[in-house]
Scaffold this motif. Structure first.
Motif: not given
Length: 537
Positions: A230, A296-297, A319-321, A329, A332, A354
């Motif tokens: 990431w 976390c993703g 939380h991320a996406y 990334l 967030v 997300q």
């Protein structure tokens, strides 16, 4: 304004100059090693010089099949430092996909961990471009029938520790390469440039993003072969953060011990890692008081897991996406300042989504009639563009399916609330259409995993003669916990419309997963189909 290229070697040079005493704590097969950024810099320069001695130049691909450790970090900087491309290969893929990826990329040298060497040996005769294999080990190189096999430490020993990175690099040169996880067909290659990597690292370091800084001790649990961990190793070196690298075949108790003993402040991984860690935390005595963020993703984090980390263990959950094509990334989930006044439940509602688009990117959410309303209800596909978003696949004819009109079509269906917060509802191929209406498998899964007896849950569609499709839940229970179908359906009933509720709950020992820990719904659908066929026979 002065003109200057954004280059990966400059990130390492900053760490060497300003943070030479900061450490990389690296767990390898031989134990835990501690190296300073001064030492990492010297070794990386030896590696870069040795690559040039081997005839590696601009655009050449160097493959890695390795875990998270200091040698892999040196490759992250040494390979692009001479204009070559570091190609991280997912060691959990099938042998067929590993062969396809290496040959498609045209890797010239492979850098391989000793415990992964059998995988390479098994397919070596099928590799068409590989000239040498360098084994990253603390011990002697295992006996092998392959030709041109070298020890990493011996191989870089003849490199110059004072090697100067060449001045002919430009920011648009390719620097890294990852392949998507293939659920259907062959994986697709995504190439990152020096510019995209530097800008992505900057985004990770923003206060409203992951806020990676010099004061952090960062442990990326997400593998370095999965979208460059990431981008966290790049950002951590640039900012001068202490890094903890968990190495090969780690276990939940090992992760918990590293978090506690090394006083980690930021860690990152997929939900399955954190579910396993929570189970370990219930059994052991660990000090996580320094941990300021669990990132976390990879897939949606269950709301109940977020709540447990924060309420029971006092650990903030972020939380991320993102995806391979976004470096990764893209969003967030952080509260806006005035949202801090909301109730605990309202804040958890926001933070389980997300999140907000990170600065530097643009987005659209497009449904059947154009862009959707920001009402947290209307669904559409998320489209992204920006300086660290890919615009094509490497030499792949399927590019036009994903990249159209200057936008990345993510294939993720989402809603957007009035604050601009994105909630991923499903993959386009995983949405369940029942009676002409859409049902989100992700919402059902997260709700099920909030039940105290449920360890994992995945929801898939089954054909239905009347409604077209109906949801079926597949559930793994916590060890020692009990629950039956009716109890779980009753648990869901207050949260969803009646027609959303699964028609069946199938209890399983394990849910199939992809190589990076996501639920593999294609395989799960096959298992569910076999389950019903067996019932009928």
């Amino acid at each position: 304004m002065m003109k200057g290229d954004l280059l990966i070697p400059s990130m390492l040079e900053r760490a060497e100059r300003f943070f030479p005493k900061k450490e990389v704590v690296s767990r390898t097969g031989g134990g835990v090693q501690r190296l300073t950024y001064k030492e990492i810099g010297r070794r990386t320069r030896q590696l870069a010089d040795r690559l040039q001695q081997a005839g590696i130049g601009h655009g050449d691909k160097i493959g890695t099949l390795a875990w998270n450790h200091h040698r892999h970090l040196e490759l992250y900087f040494g390979v692009p430092g001479i204009g070559a491309v570091v190609h991280t290969i997912n060691i959990r893929l099938s042998p067929e996909h590993v062969v396809y990826i290496i040959n498609h990329a045209e890797d010239r040298i492979l850098f391989v961990d000793d415990d992964v060497l059998p995988l390479v040996e098994a397919v070596y005769d099928q590799l068409t471009t590989v000239e040498a294999v360098v084994v990253m080990t603390d011990k002697d190189v295992p006996e092998t029938k392959m030709k041109h096999v070298y020890s990493y430490e011996e191989w870089i020993a003849s490199g110059d520790p004072a090697f100067v990175f060449p001045e002919d690099l430009t920011e648009e040169m390719p620097a890294g390469m990852c392949f998507t996880s293939a659920t259907t067909g062959n994986p697709k290659g995504v190439v990152y440039t020096h510019r995209s990597t530097v800008l992505h690292s900057m985004s990770l370091s923003l206060a409203d993003s992951a806020a990676v800084s010099e004061s952090d001790t960062v442990m990326a649990v997400v593998p370095m072969f999965h979208v460059n961990a990431w981008g966290i190793p790049y950002a951590s070196v640039w900012m001068g953060s202490t890094q903890v690298m968990p190495g090969p075949r780690f276990t939940p108790d090992l992760l918990a011990s590293l978090l506690s003993e090394e006083k980690v402040t930021v860690t990152a991984g997929v939900p399955t890692i954190w579910l396993a860690l929570l189970r370990e935390l219930e059994q052991g005595d660990y000090d996580l008081s320094r941990l300021r963020a669990v990132i976390c993703g990879g897939s949606a984090a269950p709301r109940g897991m977020i709540e447990t980390f924060e309420e029971k263990y006092g650990v903030p959950f972020l939380h991320a996406y993102g995806m391979t094509e976004t470096s990764p990334l893209a969003t967030v989930s952080r509260l806006k300042s005035y949202q801090e006044k909301l109730s605990k439940e309202e804040k958890l509602d926001i933070r389980s989504k997300q999140g907000l688009l990170v600065p530097g990117l643009e987005m659209k959410v497009v449904g059947g009639s154009g862009e959707v309303a920001w009402d947290d209800e209307e669904m559409g596909e998320l489209l992204l563009r920006g300086p660290w978003i890919a615009d094509e696949y490497d030499r792949d004819e399927r590019t036009e399916d994903t990249f159209r009109d200057g936008w990345l079509h993510t294939g993720d269906v989402c809603t957007v609330d009035e604050e601009g917060v994105i909630k991923i509802v499903d993959r386009t191929k995983d949405l369940i259409k029942s009676g002409g209406e859409w049902i989100s498998s992700v919402d059902l899964e997260n709700a099920l995993m909030a039940h105290e007896a449920v360890f994992e849950a995945s929801v898939v569609a089954v054909p239905d003669p009347e409604w077209q499709e109906r949801p079926v839940a597949c559930v793994v229970l916590h060890e020692g916990k009990q629950a039956d179908q009716q109890e779980l359906l009753d648990f869901l009933a207050p949260r969803f419309a009646k027609w959303w509720l699964p028609d069946d709950v199938i209890f399983m020992d394990e849910i199939p997963k992809t190589s990076v820990g996501k639920f593999l719904k294609r395989a799960l659908r096959d298992q569910v189909q076999a389950h019903y066929e067996n019932q009928q026979s």
